[in-house]
Design a protein around this motif. Structure first.
Motif, PDB file in Angstrom:
ATOM      1  N   LEU A 172       0.534  -1.593   0.379  1.00 32.37           N
ATOM      2  CA  LEU A 172       0.016  -0.062  -0.080  1.00 32.37           C
ATOM      3  C   LEU A 172       0.940   1.642   0.171  1.00 32.37           C
ATOM      4  CD1 LEU A 172      -3.317  -0.907   2.115  1.00 32.37           C
ATOM      5  CD2 LEU A 172      -2.761  -0.891   0.194  1.00 32.37           C
ATOM      6  N   PRO A 173       1.857   1.200   1.019  1.00 25.44           N
ATOM      7  CA  PRO A 173       2.377   2.578   0.764  1.00 25.44           C
ATOM      8  C   PRO A 173       3.328   3.428  -0.500  1.00 25.44           C
ATOM      9  CG  PRO A 173       3.658   1.738   2.855  1.00 25.44           C
ATOM     10  CD  PRO A 173       2.492   0.407   1.675  1.00 25.44           C
ATOM     11  N   GLN A 174       3.801   1.927  -1.773  1.00 21.60           N
ATOM     12  CA  GLN A 174       4.420   1.811  -2.696  1.00 21.60           C
ATOM     13  C   GLN A 174       2.924   2.682  -3.909  1.00 21.60           C
ATOM     14  OE1 GLN A 174       7.250  -0.683  -4.466  1.00 21.60           O
ATOM     15  NE2 GLN A 174       6.686  -1.998  -2.411  1.00 21.60           N
ATOM     16  N   VAL A 175       1.496   2.047  -3.620  1.00 25.35           N
ATOM     17  CA  VAL A 175       0.030   1.836  -4.485  1.00 25.35           C
ATOM     18  C   VAL A 175      -0.082   3.898  -4.217  1.00 25.35           C
ATOM     19  CG1 VAL A 175       1.391   0.266  -5.834  1.00 25.35           C
ATOM     20  CG2 VAL A 175      -0.764   0.114  -3.381  1.00 25.35           C
ATOM     21  N   VAL A 176      -0.769   3.717  -2.848  1.00 22.73           N
ATOM     22  CA  VAL A 176      -1.003   4.656  -2.632  1.00 22.73           C
ATOM     23  C   VAL A 176      -1.555   5.932  -3.061  1.00 22.73           C
ATOM     24  CG1 VAL A 176      -2.609   5.812  -0.772  1.00 22.73           C
ATOM     25  CG2 VAL A 176      -1.841   3.649  -0.477  1.00 22.73           C
ATOM     26  N   PRO A 177      -0.565   6.620  -2.909  1.00 20.16           N
ATOM     27  CA  PRO A 177      -0.410   7.692  -4.695  1.00 20.16           C
ATOM     28  C   PRO A 177      -0.449   7.990  -5.675  1.00 20.16           C
ATOM     29  CG  PRO A 177       1.630   7.495  -2.724  1.00 20.16           C
ATOM     30  CD  PRO A 177       0.804   6.168  -2.918  1.00 20.16           C
ATOM     31  N   LEU A 178       0.283   6.242  -6.312  1.00 23.80           N
ATOM     32  CA  LEU A 178      -0.417   6.397  -7.946  1.00 23.80           C
ATOM     33  C   LEU A 178      -2.202   6.327  -7.754  1.00 23.80           C
ATOM     34  CD1 LEU A 178       2.424   3.802  -8.941  1.00 23.80           C
ATOM     35  CD2 LEU A 178       2.014   6.239  -9.838  1.00 23.80           C
ATOM     36  N   PHE A 179      -2.733   5.144  -6.517  1.00 20.53           N
ATOM     37  CA  PHE A 179      -4.017   5.363  -6.713  1.00 20.53           C
ATOM     38  C   PHE A 179      -5.020   6.460  -6.729  1.00 20.53           C
ATOM     39  CE2 PHE A 179      -4.769   0.834  -5.139  1.00 20.53           C
ATOM     40  CZ  PHE A 179      -3.845  -0.097  -5.717  1.00 20.53           C
ATOM     41  N   ALA A 180      -4.652   7.390  -5.665  1.00 21.06           N
ATOM     42  CA  ALA A 180      -5.093   8.608  -5.722  1.00 21.06           C
ATOM     43  C   ALA A 180      -4.866   9.496  -7.598  1.00 21.06           C
ATOM     44  CB  ALA A 180      -3.809   9.396  -4.838  1.00 21.06           C
ATOM     45  N   SER A 181      -3.656  10.088  -8.060  1.00 21.13           N
ATOM     46  CA  SER A 181      -4.117  10.313  -9.146  1.00 21.13           C
ATOM     47  C   SER A 181      -4.869  10.000  -9.894  1.00 21.13           C
ATOM     48  CB  SER A 181      -2.052   9.685  -8.781  1.00 21.13           C
ATOM     49  OG  SER A 181      -1.899  10.925 -10.631  1.00 21.13           O
ATOM     50  N   TYR A 182      -4.977   8.067  -9.733  1.00 17.15           N
ATOM     51  CA  TYR A 182      -5.653   8.058 -10.799  1.00 17.15           C
ATOM     52  C   TYR A 182      -7.278   7.717 -10.321  1.00 17.15           C
ATOM     53  CZ  TYR A 182      -1.554   4.417 -12.049  1.00 17.15           C
ATOM     54  OH  TYR A 182      -0.706   3.903 -12.190  1.00 17.15           O
ATOM     55  N   VAL A 183      -7.314   8.168  -9.778  1.00 20.98           N
ATOM     56  CA  VAL A 183      -9.221   9.231  -9.037  1.00 20.98           C
ATOM     57  C   VAL A 183      -8.891  10.135  -9.368  1.00 20.98           C
ATOM     58  CG1 VAL A 183     -10.165   9.117  -7.142  1.00 20.98           C
ATOM     59  CG2 VAL A 183      -9.134   6.897  -7.445  1.00 20.98           C
ATOM     60  N   LEU A 184      -8.423  11.181  -9.480  1.00 16.93           N
ATOM     61  CA  LEU A 184      -8.186  12.572  -9.674  1.00 16.93           C
ATOM     62  C   LEU A 184      -8.197  12.932 -11.411  1.00 16.93           C
ATOM     63  CD1 LEU A 184      -5.215  14.125  -6.699  1.00 16.93           C
ATOM     64  CD2 LEU A 184      -8.185  14.423  -7.288  1.00 16.93           C
ATOM     65  N   TYR A 185      -7.331  11.643 -11.935  1.00 18.44           N
ATOM     66  CA  TYR A 185      -7.519  11.768 -13.631  1.00 18.44           C
ATOM     67  C   TYR A 185      -9.273  11.241 -13.848  1.00 18.44           C
ATOM     68  CZ  TYR A 185      -6.620  10.848 -18.133  1.00 18.44           C
ATOM     69  OH  TYR A 185      -6.343  10.969 -19.587  1.00 18.44           O
TER      70      TYR A 185
END
Length: 247
Positions: A172-185
């Protein structure tokens, strides 16, 4: 010779596609006066409909936000189930097939389906956004999970940690920032998608655009488009700033 042959094949196929789509610069030039006349009829915009346009824009934003947030949560288990390095084969292949199946259907088709099922209004728009966005985000989530660094995961697993602990502290610490970026996009794109959904009765500002165009009230349609452009610019600016801070 092989590269040359591949290049020739690509050019031939592209020429075939170009001809099959009936691309014609002459037709485009002949249509310029009609496009100019269409734009001329839209000016000056009828600012008297700005109130209705603002209500429609707000509803479009609400559809996109609710649909995206619900989809972001529903996509989490699907994302892990369709990640090759996390899920077992009996789970991975059915999950990946499910994603490919539902992602092949456009949001507009889902909107038509849900309008027929639950009636007109913003609710079928939300359902359409949730259905398509869940599958899209799950695919993006799975790719982010498959791209993680294995080092931290192996180190945590070597300490005797369980699967949930490895997930919590290694993945999770590795993917959460990417997940948030994908959601905003996806929120940005869903606002545009929710606009089009109004054309099939799923609520939002698209309903007003369609109504005024059918009434041949081009100045009113121009005013609604101005509101739409302003909303999308504001959302894009805010989203890009948030994604820059997250990533």
């Amino acid at each position: 010779m092989r590269r040359l042959a591949v290049g020739v094949v690509v050019l031939v196929v592209y020429a075939w596609f170009f001809a099959a789509t009936e691309v014609s610069l002459a037709r485009l030039v002949r249509g310029i006066p009609w496009m100019a006349d269409f734009l001329r009829r839209m000016f000056p915009p009828n600012l008297g409909v700005l109130g209705s346009a603002a209500v429609g824009a707000l509803q479009t934003l609400q559809i996109a936000v609710v649909g995206t947030t619900v989809a972001a949560l529903l996509a989490l288990p699907l994302g892990f189930l369709s990640a090759r390095n996390v899920a077992s084969r009996p789970l991975f292949y059915p999950a990946r097939a499910l994603l490919n199946l539902f992602r092949s259907i456009d949001t507009m088709v889902y909107a038509l389906f849900f309008v027929a099922a639950v009636g007109l209004g913003p609710f079928p728009g939300v359902l359409a956004v949730v259905t398509y966005t869940t599958m899209t985000l799950a695919k993006l989530y799975s790719e982010a999970i498959e791209g993680i660094e294995p080092g931290p995961v192996d180190a945590i697993a070597a300490t005797g940690a369980g699967r949930l602990q490895v997930l919590r502290f290694g993945i999770l610490p590795q993917v959460v920032p990417l997940f948030a970026s994908y959601v905003l996009y996806r929120l940005e794109t869903n606002i545009r998608a929710a606009t089009i959904l109004g054309f099939v009765g799923a609520g939002g500002i698209g309903f007003y655009i369609q109504t005024y165009l059918r009434m041949i009230n081009y100045p009113a349609a121009a005013a609604v488009l101005l509101v739409l452009v302003g909303m999308i610019m504001a959302v894009d600016f805010t989203s890009s700033r948030l994604r820059a801070r997250i990533v």
